[in-house]
Scaffold this active site. Structure first.
Site, PDB file in Angstrom:
ATOM      1  N   GLU A 257       0.836  -1.207   0.000  1.00 40.06           N
ATOM      2  CA  GLU A 257       0.000   0.000   0.000  1.00 40.06           C
ATOM      3  C   GLU A 257       0.871   1.258   0.000  1.00 40.06           C
ATOM      4  O   GLU A 257       0.533   2.266  -0.640  1.00 40.06           O
ATOM      5  CB  GLU A 257      -0.916   0.005   1.231  1.00 40.06           C
ATOM      6  CG  GLU A 257      -1.960  -1.107   1.234  1.00 40.06           C
ATOM      7  CD  GLU A 257      -2.901  -1.021   0.045  1.00 40.06           C
ATOM      8  OE1 GLU A 257      -3.409   0.074  -0.253  1.00 40.06           O
ATOM      9  OE2 GLU A 257      -3.116  -2.064  -0.612  1.00 40.06           O
ATOM     10  N   TRP A 260       2.084   1.734  -3.502  1.00 35.48           N
ATOM     11  CA  TRP A 260       1.023   2.365  -4.313  1.00 35.48           C
ATOM     12  C   TRP A 260       1.050   3.883  -4.122  1.00 35.48           C
ATOM     13  O   TRP A 260       0.913   4.648  -5.084  1.00 35.48           O
ATOM     14  CB  TRP A 260      -0.356   1.827  -3.920  1.00 35.48           C
ATOM     15  CG  TRP A 260      -0.823   0.644  -4.690  1.00 35.48           C
ATOM     16  CD1 TRP A 260      -0.913  -0.645  -4.270  1.00 35.48           C
ATOM     17  CD2 TRP A 260      -1.298   0.633  -6.061  1.00 35.48           C
ATOM     18  NE1 TRP A 260      -1.403  -1.453  -5.262  1.00 35.48           N
ATOM     19  CE2 TRP A 260      -1.654  -0.704  -6.370  1.00 35.48           C
ATOM     20  CE3 TRP A 260      -1.458   1.612  -7.043  1.00 35.48           C
ATOM     21  CZ2 TRP A 260      -2.149  -1.073  -7.623  1.00 35.48           C
ATOM     22  CZ3 TRP A 260      -1.960   1.250  -8.287  1.00 35.48           C
ATOM     23  CH2 TRP A 260      -2.289  -0.078  -8.574  1.00 35.48           C
ATOM     24  N   TRP A 288     -20.621  11.596 -20.148  1.00 36.75           N
ATOM     25  CA  TRP A 288     -21.208  11.397 -18.819  1.00 36.75           C
ATOM     26  C   TRP A 288     -22.638  11.931 -18.771  1.00 36.75           C
ATOM     27  O   TRP A 288     -22.948  12.948 -19.388  1.00 36.75           O
ATOM     28  CB  TRP A 288     -20.363  12.108 -17.755  1.00 36.75           C
ATOM     29  CG  TRP A 288     -18.919  11.732 -17.742  1.00 36.75           C
ATOM     30  CD1 TRP A 288     -17.867  12.477 -18.183  1.00 36.75           C
ATOM     31  CD2 TRP A 288     -18.353  10.507 -17.261  1.00 36.75           C
ATOM     32  NE1 TRP A 288     -16.688  11.801 -18.009  1.00 36.75           N
ATOM     33  CE2 TRP A 288     -16.955  10.580 -17.441  1.00 36.75           C
ATOM     34  CE3 TRP A 288     -18.892   9.344 -16.694  1.00 36.75           C
ATOM     35  CZ2 TRP A 288     -16.086   9.555 -17.076  1.00 36.75           C
ATOM     36  CZ3 TRP A 288     -18.027   8.312 -16.322  1.00 36.75           C
ATOM     37  CH2 TRP A 288     -16.647   8.424 -16.516  1.00 36.75           C
ATOM     38  N   ASN A 323     -11.044   1.693   2.866  1.00 36.12           N
ATOM     39  CA  ASN A 323     -10.482   1.665   1.517  1.00 36.12           C
ATOM     40  C   ASN A 323     -11.266   0.776   0.553  1.00 36.12           C
ATOM     41  O   ASN A 323     -11.486   1.132  -0.608  1.00 36.12           O
ATOM     42  CB  ASN A 323      -9.016   1.221   1.552  1.00 36.12           C
ATOM     43  CG  ASN A 323      -8.316   1.479   0.225  1.00 36.12           C
ATOM     44  OD1 ASN A 323      -8.344   2.597  -0.280  1.00 36.12           O
ATOM     45  ND2 ASN A 323      -7.730   0.449  -0.355  1.00 36.12           N
ATOM     46  N   TRP A 341     -15.789  11.155 -13.068  1.00 41.30           N
ATOM     47  CA  TRP A 341     -14.961  10.843 -11.896  1.00 41.30           C
ATOM     48  C   TRP A 341     -14.458  12.104 -11.193  1.00 41.30           C
ATOM     49  O   TRP A 341     -14.223  12.101  -9.976  1.00 41.30           O
ATOM     50  CB  TRP A 341     -13.784   9.953 -12.291  1.00 41.30           C
ATOM     51  CG  TRP A 341     -12.852  10.523 -13.330  1.00 41.30           C
ATOM     52  CD1 TRP A 341     -12.908  10.338 -14.675  1.00 41.30           C
ATOM     53  CD2 TRP A 341     -11.701  11.365 -13.101  1.00 41.30           C
ATOM     54  NE1 TRP A 341     -11.878  11.017 -15.314  1.00 41.30           N
ATOM     55  CE2 TRP A 341     -11.123  11.647 -14.368  1.00 41.30           C
ATOM     56  CE3 TRP A 341     -11.111  11.905 -11.963  1.00 41.30           C
ATOM     57  CZ2 TRP A 341      -9.989  12.443 -14.530  1.00 41.30           C
ATOM     58  CZ3 TRP A 341      -9.972  12.711 -12.113  1.00 41.30           C
ATOM     59  CH2 TRP A 341      -9.429  12.971 -13.381  1.00 41.30           C
ATOM     60  N   TRP A 364      -9.428   7.397  -8.068  1.00 38.44           N
ATOM     61  CA  TRP A 364     -10.630   7.707  -8.852  1.00 38.44           C
ATOM     62  C   TRP A 364     -10.442   7.348 -10.325  1.00 38.44           C
ATOM     63  O   TRP A 364     -11.355   6.828 -10.966  1.00 38.44           O
ATOM     64  CB  TRP A 364     -11.001   9.188  -8.681  1.00 38.44           C
ATOM     65  CG  TRP A 364     -11.899   9.370  -7.507  1.00 38.44           C
ATOM     66  CD1 TRP A 364     -11.549   9.732  -6.243  1.00 38.44           C
ATOM     67  CD2 TRP A 364     -13.308   9.127  -7.480  1.00 38.44           C
ATOM     68  NE1 TRP A 364     -12.657   9.737  -5.430  1.00 38.44           N
ATOM     69  CE2 TRP A 364     -13.750   9.375  -6.156  1.00 38.44           C
ATOM     70  CE3 TRP A 364     -14.243   8.739  -8.434  1.00 38.44           C
ATOM     71  CZ2 TRP A 364     -15.085   9.238  -5.775  1.00 38.44           C
ATOM     72  CZ3 TRP A 364     -15.578   8.601  -8.059  1.00 38.44           C
ATOM     73  CH2 TRP A 364     -15.976   8.852  -6.740  1.00 38.44           C
TER      74      TRP A 364
END
Length: 433
Positions: A257, A260, A288, A323, A341, A364
């Site tokens: 993590e 990341w 969208w 998360n 998004w 996102w």
């Protein structure tokens, strides 16, 4: 004659221990005046009860107290950073200003402007790596280009990490080199035009138990099994080196993590356009729907999908969201409701205590399919199955939705099978144009 000094400019590194730039400044030949600037260009975009500001001010005042116990002070300024340095240059003969690097586009632009101004005044601005283990061009492919896929990036990261001797910067031992000064003004939120937010701030403590059990428990939101250290990492109240050492000892999944986080920071550094545009630019062609009514239901936690609604209510009430649930709520907004998004990213940025531009943006874009290492657009979370798998006893859902299971809880605003097929069709047409 003005006294010659160096300056330590605290930003996203609100701690004394193991602080790279602070250590370098205190090891220099001049005494060090620590400063913090409440940047009005950032504050102007915040709500007046933003709890993150209360957290920052609390950490700043802790530092101020410790500096004053060492016969120094913390010079705290509210306004534009450039004006702060103009004022400091009137009062002091400054040799070097030390700061730890920030990688966000606004920070890079701000630091560039200030460096240019200081160079005209014959003052150096020295920035150092502190909030990441590897930064800028530390992790590159063999051809010298940045990685855009996480798995090979993480492999290279781990290879380099195994051969890295992580330094500890014992800045606390050098506080005797602080500039001697009587105490200065203590700021309060009202001085900045804010009132305290009411979110509870998690403790700054690395729990070995949580790290060791992270892999087993991390996906279950009904269990309190996450570190809650995000806000402390965001503002540097905890050392990334200390946390990474612990993770490397006790949990490869927890360490992953942190990798990341480093990956998304590198993506933002190398590809700053992702702040406002899709990493994969063809995804900006998606038409969208952007229903404001549906968006409001999502924000309020009234979509009729319990795991989504529980997550949004947790976020609204505490400034935190588990998360696993972040992924489900983000996917739901982009895929089920076909809402851009960027709308969801902005809402998270406003509400999350641990908001960090790189990770929020990366998460996102991953959910929307537009990111550098995103799941294919046709993979769409089923929020009902996710709830059954990760909250089978409804502990999390019942905690945040007291009306769950009653007539007061709303029906789903969109049917899953219909929404899934609509999303796949919409994406496919847009991406094949």
């Amino acid at each position: 004659m003005k006294e010659k000094i160096n300056i330590m400019w605290f930003r996203r590194d609100l701690r004394i221990a193991d602080n790279h730039a602070f250590f370098r400044s205190l090891s220099s030949k001049y005494s060090v005046l620590p400063i913090f600037i409440f940047d009005s260009q950032i504050l102007n975009d915040l709500d007046d009860d933003d709890a993150r500001l209360g957290f920052i001010l609390g950490e700043v005042n802790k530092l101020k107290k410790e500096f004053e116990e060492n016969n120094s002070t913390f010079w705290i300024y509210h306004g534009k950073p450039l004006n702060a340095f103009k004022r400091l240059l009137v009062e002091f003969d400054i040799d070097t200003i030390y700061a730890n690097r920030d990688y966000e586009p606004y920070a890079l632009e701000r630091d560039q402007r200030i460096a240019e101004f200081l160079a005209e005044e014959k003052v150096k601005l020295e920035t150092l790596k502190d909030q990441l283990i590897f930064d800028q061009n530390d992790i590159l492919k063999k051809d010298g280009k940045p990685y855009t896929v996480f798995t090979p990036y993480s492999r290279r990261w781990l290879e380099k990490f195994q051969n890295l001797k992580l330094e500890n910067y014992p800045s606390k031992e050098l506080l005797v080199n602080l500039f001697k000064s009587p105490p200065l003004k203590t700021y309060h939120l009202r001085d900045l035009g804010f009132r305290p937010g009411n979110y509870p701030i998690p403790k700054n403590k690395i729990s070995r138990t949580i790290i060791e059990e992270y892999e087993e428990k991390r996906d279950f939101p009904g269990i309190d099994a996450t570190s809650r250290l995000g806000i402390h990492l965001r503002f540097g109240a905890i050392s990334i080196r200390k946390l990474t050492k612990q993770a490397s000892k006790y949990s490869s999944i927890f360490l992953n993590e942190l990798i990341w986080r480093n990956f998304y920071m590198d993506i933002l550094w190398h590809f700053p356009h992702v702040e406002k545009e899709s990493f994969k630019k063809e995804y900006d062609r998606i038409p969208w729907i952007n229903s404001e009514k549906d968006f409001q239901k999502w924000c309020d936690g009234n979509t009729g999908y319990p795991l989504v609604d529980a997550g949004m209510r947790q976020l609204n009430q505490t400034g935190f969201m588990h998360n696993r649930v972040r992924m489900v709520t983000a996917s739901f907004l982009c895929k089920h409701l076909l809402i851009d998004w960027r709308w969801g990213e902005a809402y998270f940025a406003e509400k999350l205590l641990d908001y960090e531009l790189a990770s929020n943006n990366g998460g996102w874009q991953w959910a929307a399919g537009s990111g550098c290492d995103a799941a294919p657009y046709f993979r769409i979370f089923n929020p009902t199955l996710q709830a059954q798998k990760f909250d089978p006893e409804f502990k999390y859902i019942k905690k945040w939705i007291p009306e769950f299971g009653t007539d007061k809880y709303p029906k789903p605003i969109v049917e899953h099978k219909f929404a899934r097929e609509r999303a796949i069709k919409t994406y496919k047409i847009a991406l094949e144009r």
